[in-house]
Design an enzyme around this catalytic site. Structure first.
Site, PDB file in Angstrom:
ATOM      1  N   ASP A  95      16.559  17.737  41.536  1.00 27.21           N
ATOM      2  CA  ASP A  95      16.062  16.525  40.891  1.00 27.21           C
ATOM      3  C   ASP A  95      16.447  16.398  39.423  1.00 27.21           C
ATOM      4  OD1 ASP A  95      14.582  18.523  39.745  1.00 27.21           O
ATOM      5  OD2 ASP A  95      12.763  18.114  40.900  1.00 27.21           O
ATOM      6  N   GLU A 117      17.252  20.629  48.941  1.00 28.13           N
ATOM      7  CA  GLU A 117      15.890  20.602  48.368  1.00 28.13           C
ATOM      8  C   GLU A 117      15.385  19.161  48.235  1.00 28.13           C
ATOM      9  OE1 GLU A 117      14.417  21.594  44.239  1.00 28.13           O
ATOM     10  OE2 GLU A 117      14.110  23.549  45.137  1.00 28.13           O
ATOM     11  N   GLU A 131      11.927  14.064  36.658  1.00 28.86           N
ATOM     12  CA  GLU A 131      12.401  14.591  37.943  1.00 28.86           C
ATOM     13  C   GLU A 131      11.813  13.875  39.163  1.00 28.86           C
ATOM     14  OE1 GLU A 131      11.288  16.424  35.435  1.00 28.86           O
ATOM     15  OE2 GLU A 131      12.913  17.760  34.846  1.00 28.86           O
ATOM     16  N   HIS A 213       9.146  24.992  30.179  1.00 35.69           N
ATOM     17  CA  HIS A 213      10.215  24.106  29.702  1.00 35.69           C
ATOM     18  C   HIS A 213       9.985  22.635  29.988  1.00 35.69           C
ATOM     19  CE1 HIS A 213      12.015  23.016  33.578  1.00 35.69           C
ATOM     20  NE2 HIS A 213      11.801  24.248  33.972  1.00 35.69           N
ATOM     21  N   ARG A 215       9.442  18.776  30.220  1.00 39.05           N
ATOM     22  CA  ARG A 215       9.387  17.762  29.170  1.00 39.05           C
ATOM     23  C   ARG A 215       7.982  17.220  28.974  1.00 39.05           C
ATOM     24  NH1 ARG A 215      14.746  15.200  27.919  1.00 39.05           N
ATOM     25  NH2 ARG A 215      16.035  16.784  28.844  1.00 39.05           N
ATOM     26  N   HIS A 245      13.236  28.879  26.680  1.00 38.88           N
ATOM     27  CA  HIS A 245      14.210  27.847  27.060  1.00 38.88           C
ATOM     28  C   HIS A 245      14.847  27.263  25.797  1.00 38.88           C
ATOM     29  CE1 HIS A 245      15.734  24.063  28.704  1.00 38.88           C
ATOM     30  NE2 HIS A 245      15.527  24.544  29.917  1.00 38.88           N
TER      31      HIS A 245
HETATM   32  C1  UD1 Z   1      16.660  20.410  32.805  1.00 37.74           C
HETATM   33  C2  UD1 Z   1      16.248  19.471  33.917  1.00 37.74           C
HETATM   34  C3  UD1 Z   1      14.996  19.961  34.598  1.00 37.74           C
HETATM   35  C4  UD1 Z   1      15.137  21.407  35.030  1.00 37.74           C
HETATM   36  C5  UD1 Z   1      15.547  22.242  33.843  1.00 37.74           C
HETATM   37  C6  UD1 Z   1      15.794  23.653  34.262  1.00 37.74           C
HETATM   38  C7  UD1 Z   1      16.721  17.119  33.548  1.00 37.74           C
HETATM   39  C8  UD1 Z   1      16.281  15.854  32.945  1.00 37.74           C
HETATM   40  N1  UD1 Z   1      15.951  18.159  33.355  1.00 37.74           N
HETATM   41  O1  UD1 Z   1      15.664  20.330  31.781  1.00 37.74           O
HETATM   42  O2  UD1 Z   1      14.741  19.165  35.737  1.00 37.74           O
HETATM   43  O3  UD1 Z   1      13.895  21.838  35.532  1.00 37.74           O
HETATM   44  O4  UD1 Z   1      16.766  21.729  33.297  1.00 37.74           O
HETATM   45  O5  UD1 Z   1      15.905  24.499  33.146  1.00 37.74           O
HETATM   46  O6  UD1 Z   1      17.748  17.165  34.193  1.00 37.74           O
HETATM   47  N2  UD1 Z   1      20.079  23.510  25.891  1.00 37.74           N
HETATM   48  C9  UD1 Z   1      20.928  24.409  25.304  1.00 37.74           C
HETATM   49  N3  UD1 Z   1      21.597  25.306  26.112  1.00 37.74           N
HETATM   50  C10 UD1 Z   1      21.472  25.315  27.450  1.00 37.74           C
HETATM   51  C11 UD1 Z   1      20.607  24.387  28.041  1.00 37.74           C
HETATM   52  C12 UD1 Z   1      19.916  23.483  27.266  1.00 37.74           C
HETATM   53  O7  UD1 Z   1      21.064  24.422  24.087  1.00 37.74           O
HETATM   54  O8  UD1 Z   1      22.099  26.144  28.127  1.00 37.74           O
HETATM   55  C13 UD1 Z   1      19.302  22.551  25.046  1.00 37.74           C
HETATM   56  C14 UD1 Z   1      20.123  21.372  24.570  1.00 37.74           C
HETATM   57  O9  UD1 Z   1      19.734  21.054  23.279  1.00 37.74           O
HETATM   58  C15 UD1 Z   1      19.677  20.280  25.528  1.00 37.74           C
HETATM   59  C16 UD1 Z   1      18.229  20.623  25.737  1.00 37.74           C
HETATM   60  O10 UD1 Z   1      18.211  22.041  25.782  1.00 37.74           O
HETATM   61  O11 UD1 Z   1      19.867  19.007  24.987  1.00 37.74           O
HETATM   62  C17 UD1 Z   1      17.574  20.072  26.959  1.00 37.74           C
HETATM   63  O12 UD1 Z   1      18.395  20.303  28.087  1.00 37.74           O
HETATM   64  P1  UD1 Z   1      18.374  19.268  29.344  1.00 37.74           P
HETATM   65  O13 UD1 Z   1      19.349  19.735  30.352  1.00 37.74           O
HETATM   66  O14 UD1 Z   1      18.494  17.868  28.857  1.00 37.74           O
HETATM   67  O15 UD1 Z   1      16.900  19.361  29.881  1.00 37.74           O
HETATM   68  P2  UD1 Z   1      16.014  20.619  30.274  1.00 37.74           P
HETATM   69  O16 UD1 Z   1      14.737  20.488  29.518  1.00 37.74           O
HETATM   70  O17 UD1 Z   1      16.808  21.856  30.148  1.00 37.74           O
HETATM   71  N1  UDP Z   2      15.573  32.179  35.364  1.00 34.81           N
HETATM   72  C1  UDP Z   2      16.525  33.009  34.800  1.00 34.81           C
HETATM   73  N2  UDP Z   2      16.309  33.492  33.531  1.00 34.81           N
HETATM   74  C2  UDP Z   2      15.214  33.165  32.817  1.00 34.81           C
HETATM   75  C3  UDP Z   2      14.249  32.300  33.396  1.00 34.81           C
HETATM   76  C4  UDP Z   2      14.470  31.815  34.679  1.00 34.81           C
HETATM   77  O1  UDP Z   2      17.526  33.332  35.422  1.00 34.81           O
HETATM   78  O2  UDP Z   2      15.090  33.638  31.677  1.00 34.81           O
HETATM   79  C5  UDP Z   2      15.828  31.634  36.709  1.00 34.81           C
HETATM   80  C6  UDP Z   2      14.714  31.851  37.703  1.00 34.81           C
HETATM   81  O3  UDP Z   2      14.848  33.089  38.324  1.00 34.81           O
HETATM   82  C7  UDP Z   2      14.900  30.671  38.642  1.00 34.81           C
HETATM   83  C8  UDP Z   2      15.482  29.588  37.763  1.00 34.81           C
HETATM   84  O4  UDP Z   2      15.933  30.237  36.572  1.00 34.81           O
HETATM   85  O5  UDP Z   2      15.860  30.984  39.637  1.00 34.81           O
HETATM   86  C9  UDP Z   2      14.462  28.542  37.422  1.00 34.81           C
HETATM   87  O6  UDP Z   2      15.016  27.679  36.479  1.00 34.81           O
HETATM   88  P1  UDP Z   2      14.149  26.810  35.479  1.00 34.81           P
HETATM   89  O7  UDP Z   2      12.797  27.407  35.293  1.00 34.81           O
HETATM   90  O8  UDP Z   2      14.991  26.619  34.270  1.00 34.81           O
HETATM   91  O9  UDP Z   2      14.099  25.401  36.214  1.00 34.81           O
HETATM   92  P2  UDP Z   2      13.166  24.761  37.358  1.00 34.81           P
HETATM   93  O10 UDP Z   2      13.146  25.678  38.510  1.00 34.81           O
HETATM   94  O11 UDP Z   2      11.809  24.535  36.763  1.00 34.81           O
HETATM   95  O12 UDP Z   2      13.841  23.468  37.643  1.00 34.81           O
END
Ligand code: UD1
Ligand code: UDP
Length: 408
Positions: A95, A117, A131, A213, A215, A245
Site C-alpha cells: 500500500d 498483500e 496507505e 514511522h 505518518r 526511521h
Molecule cells: C513509506 C510508506 C509506508 C511504509 C514505510 C515503510 C508511503 C506514503 N509510505 O513511509 O507505507 O510503511 O515506507 O518504511 O509510501 N528517507 C531517507 N532514506 C530512506 C528512506 C526514507 O532519508 O532510505 C527519508 C526521506 O527524507 C523521505 C522520508 O524519509 O522523504 C519519508 O520517506 P517516504 O518513503 O516518503 O515515507 P515513509 O514514511 O518512509
Molecule cells: N526492518 C528492518 N530493519 C529495521 C526495522 C525493520 O529490516 O531496522 C524490517 C522488518 O523486519 C520488516 C520491515 O522492515 O520486514 C518492516 O518495514 P517498515 O516497518 O519500514 O514498514 P511497514 O511494514 O510498516 O510498512
C-alpha cells in the site's frame, strides 16, 4: 511470460524478495525487477541481504519530498520502464506510494496488475494515511489479488472483487522470515558476529525492541509513544532498542524525546538479518509497523501495536498482539504487564501465527502461470496515439479486464 515486479520501500523489498526468487526459478517466466528507490538506504540494505538486483532503479527519493512528488515521479518512471520492457504482468505489493503509482502506470499502459498483500483494511482512510486509500485504489486497478489471509479475502469480496480473481496465499513476509532464519541458523560465524555487534545490549536486562514511522503518528502519537518508552526505560530493568526511521520528522521527535536517555539505544535502521537477530532476542516488541507485527507474531514475540487501529486484526485475534493505542499511560501499562505478569507474557508467546506457512510466493507464481491466458499487452499506453491505430491484427481491443463487479 514477462513479469515486471516493482518495489520502492523497505517492506516491499522484504515481501517481494521471495516472489522475485520464485519468479526467477519458474520455467517460462522472464522476471524483471524495478526498484523505484522511494527509499534509498533502507531499500539498499534489503536488496543487498536478499540479493535483489533490479534491472531498473528510478532513484526517486529526495530528502523530505511530498507524497505527490513521489507519486508523480514513480508514475512517470514506471511508465517508461513498461514501455521498454513490455511486460505481460506488473506485480506490486502492499500500500505504499510506489505500489499505487506503479499500478496506475500499468493500468494506463494496459498491463494487468497482480497485487500481493491485497485486502488489508482498517476502514479508516485517515489511518494509516495515506496507505488505507492507496490500497483501496490498487484493488480497483488490479486484475489479480493475493490476499494473505481469509479475512483480507473477505474484505475484497465485500468490495466486489470476483472469487476467480483472488487467491489466499499467506503473507510473503513469512517466506522471507523463513529464509532469513535459515541463514542465521546455518551460519554460526554470522550469529557470532551479530552477538558481538550487539554485545552492549547483553546486560541481563530484558530487551524491548521498538520501531515507529507512521505518518499519522506525527500528529502526536509518536511523541506519546516515546514518552512511554522513556518511562519504561526509567524502571531500570530493560534495554530499549529503537532503530530510527530516516523520515526527518520521525527523527526529530525521537531524538527530542529519547536521545541520551539511559537504557535507550537509538540505532540507524538495521539490515533485515540484524533486525531478525534482535527480534528473536526481544522480550517484547513495541511498534506501529505492519511488517514487524507479522514477523513478531510468527516468531512468538509479544507485540504491542502503538496505533489507534490496525489492519492486522488476525494477530490480535490470535492473541500474539495487543492494540494499545497511542496514549502514554496505556502503552506504559501494557509494557509493564508484559514485564511483570509472566502468565500474560507466556500466553502471547504461545499464540499461533495467523500469517501463513512460508509458501506464499510459490502460490503467487503458480497462480500467475495458471493464468497464462492472461491478457496480452495492449498498446493503449501510448496516450498521444489513438488506440485504434496502434492495434494490430489479433491483439485484444482491451487488455485489462476489470475483475470487480463495481468496475475498476
Ligand atoms: C513509506 C510508506 C509506508 C511504509 C514505510 C515503510 C508511503 C506514503 N509510505 O513511509 O507505507 O510503511 O515506507 O518504511 O509510501 N528517507 C531517507 N532514506 C530512506 C528512506 C526514507 O532519508 O532510505 C527519508 C526521506 O527524507 C523521505 C522520508 O524519509 O522523504 C519519508 O520517506 P517516504 O518513503 O516518503 O515515507 P515513509 O514514511 O518512509
Ligand atoms: N526492518 C528492518 N530493519 C529495521 C526495522 C525493520 O529490516 O531496522 C524490517 C522488518 O523486519 C520488516 C520491515 O522492515 O520486514 C518492516 O518495514 P517498515 O516497518 O519500514 O514498514 P511497514 O511494514 O510498516 O510498512
Amino acid at each position: 511470460m514477462r513479469v515486471l515486479t516493482v518495489f520502492g520501500t523497505r517492506p516491499e523489498a522484504v515481501k517481494l524478495a521471495p516472489v522475485a526468487a520464485a519468479l526467477a526459478a519458474a520455467p517460462g517466466i522472464t522476471s524483471i525487477l524495478c526498484a523505484t528507490g522511494q527509499h534509498r538506504a533502507m531499500l539498499d540494505q534489503v536488496m543487498a541481504i536478499f540479493g535483489l538486483v533490479p534491472r531498473h532503479d528510478l532513484a526517486v527519493m529526495r530528502h523530505d519530498q511530498g507524497l505527490s512528488d513521489v507519486t508523480a515521479a514513480v508514475i512517470a518512471g514506471v511508465a517508461a520502464v513498461i514501455a521498454k520492457e513490455r511486460p505481460h504482468w506488473v506485480i506490486v505489493q502492499g500500500d505504499t506510494t510506489t505500489t499505487l503509482a506503479a499500478a496506475l502506470a500499468a493500468f494506463h499502459a494496459g498491463v494487468p496488475v497482480a497485487h500481493v498483500e491485497a485486502g488489508l483494511r482498517t476502514g479508516d482512510v485517515g489511518a494509516p494515511f495515506p496507505e488505507e486509500m492507496q490500497r483501496r485504489l490498487v484493488t480497483r486497478l488490479a486484475t489479480l489479488h493475493f490476499p494473505p489471509t481469509a479475512a483480507a479475502a473477505a474484505n475484497l469480496r465485500a468490495e466486489g472483487v470476483a472469487e476467480a480473481a483472488m487467491r489466499v496465499t499467506g503473507n510473503t513476509v513469512i517466506d522471507a522470515l523463513h529464509a532469513l532464519r535459515a541463514r542465521l541458523d546455518s551460519d554460526p560465524a554470522l550469529a557470532r558476529a551479530l552477538d558481538a555487534r550487539f554485545a552492549p545490549l547483553a546486560t541481563g536486562r530484558r530487551l524491548v525492541l521498538a520501531t515507529a514511522h507512521r505518518r499519522e503518528g506525527l500528529r502526536g502519537g509518536l511523541r506519546r509513544t516515546c514518552a512511554a518508552l522513556r518511562l519504561a526505560a526509567g524502571r531500570g530493568d530493560v534495554e530499549i532498542v529503537l532503530p530510527v526511521h530516516p523520515n526527518p520528522a520521525v527523527r526529530a521527535t525521537v531524538r527530542d524525546m529519547l536521545a541520551g536517555v539511559p537504557h535507550v539505544h537509538l540505532l540507524e535502521p538495521l539490515d533485515p538479518l540484524a533486525f531478525l537477530h534482535l527480534l528473536r532476542r526481544a522480550h517484547l516488541v513495541v511498534t506501529d509497523s505492519g511488517g514487524v507485527v507479522e514477523e513478531a507474531a510468527a516468531l512468538g514475540r509479544p507485540v504491542l501495536i502503538t496505533r489507534e487501529t490496525t489492519e492486522r486484526r488476525e494477530a490480535v485475534a490470535a492473541g500474539g498482539a495487543r492494540l494499545v493505542g497511542t496514549a502514554t499511560g496505556a502503552i506504559l501499562a501494557a509494557i509493564e504487564t508484559l514485564l511483570e505478569d509472566g502468565a500474560a507474557w507466556a500466553a502471547m508467546v504461545r499464540a499461533p501465527n495467523p500469517f501463513g506457512d512460508g509458501r506464499a510466493a510459490a502460490r503467487i507464481v503458480a497462480r500467475l502461470r495458471a493464468g497464462a491466458a492472461a491478457p496480452a499487452v495492449a498498446d493503449l499506453s501510448l496516450a498521444t496515439r489513438p488506440a485504434r491505430r496502434r492495434r494490430t491484427a489479433g491483439a485484444p481491443a482491451r487488455a485489462v479486464r476489470a475483475t470487480s463487479r463495481q468496475g475498476a
